[in-house]
Scaffold this motif. Sequence first.
Motif, PDB file in Angstrom:
ATOM      1  N   ARG A  12     -12.138  11.796 -18.669  1.00  0.00           N
ATOM      2  CA  ARG A  12     -11.762  13.535 -19.550  1.00  0.00           C
ATOM      3  C   ARG A  12     -13.004  14.832 -18.611  1.00  0.00           C
ATOM      4  O   ARG A  12     -12.589  15.844 -18.455  1.00  0.00           O
ATOM      5  CB  ARG A  12     -12.080  13.124 -21.081  1.00  0.00           C
ATOM      6  N   ALA A  13     -13.973  14.393 -18.059  1.00  0.00           N
ATOM      7  CA  ALA A  13     -14.849  14.488 -17.483  1.00  0.00           C
ATOM      8  C   ALA A  13     -14.525  15.483 -16.383  1.00  0.00           C
ATOM      9  O   ALA A  13     -14.857  16.726 -16.571  1.00  0.00           O
ATOM     10  CB  ALA A  13     -16.343  14.250 -17.368  1.00  0.00           C
ATOM     11  N   LYS A  14     -13.820  15.208 -15.819  1.00  0.00           N
ATOM     12  CA  LYS A  14     -13.223  15.427 -14.290  1.00  0.00           C
ATOM     13  C   LYS A  14     -12.171  16.703 -14.799  1.00  0.00           C
ATOM     14  O   LYS A  14     -12.178  17.293 -13.763  1.00  0.00           O
ATOM     15  CB  LYS A  14     -13.375  14.566 -13.483  1.00  0.00           C
ATOM     16  N   GLY A  15     -11.295  16.117 -15.996  1.00  0.00           N
ATOM     17  CA  GLY A  15      -9.701  16.916 -16.039  1.00  0.00           C
ATOM     18  C   GLY A  15      -8.856  16.587 -15.786  1.00  0.00           C
ATOM     19  O   GLY A  15      -8.192  16.763 -14.763  1.00  0.00           O
ATOM     20  N   TRP A  16      -8.791  14.713 -15.297  1.00  0.00           N
ATOM     21  CA  TRP A  16      -8.132  14.003 -14.774  1.00  0.00           C
ATOM     22  C   TRP A  16      -7.235  13.578 -15.579  1.00  0.00           C
ATOM     23  O   TRP A  16      -7.342  12.692 -16.208  1.00  0.00           O
ATOM     24  CB  TRP A  16      -8.504  13.066 -13.642  1.00  0.00           C
TER      25      TRP A  16
END
Length: 155
Positions: A12-16
């Motif tokens: 989620r933090a990487k938008g992956w």
Amino acid sequence: MADAADVLAAARAKGWRIATAESCTGGLIAGALTEVAGSSDVVECGFVTYSNAAKKKMLGVTAASLEAHGAVSEQVAREMAQGALRASGVDLAVSVTGIAGPGGSEVKPEGMVCFGVATAGGVETETVQFGALGRSEVRRATVAHALALLLSALS
């Protein structure tokens, strides 16, 4: 030890987004990820490709690789991870193929599992010998290791 919530938070933090390609675990990795509420913003899909035919049809594993290396091999784990990445359009895919038991052979004993982790940057593979822990324990250990590999790839 990584857990599914840690993997989801890191993705989620990487938008992956993530996909799984599973043989010996039969969907348990995707199940562990989707057990966590809110996982739908990270988990795209899971492929359960237990048979060689499914590996070929759904993930593009080549007949040549299956013939030369067998389903339980780093080459097939590589092609499974690449196939999941390609078919789903995600950022990160993990694959597992192994001998959960009972059984196996001298060359490929019970508890031998091959892993693949694919991103746009490439694929890494490894083989882990969990030992003859029994079917349920090998599968449980495989899920835990796959989650750790996902977390590492996200770090």
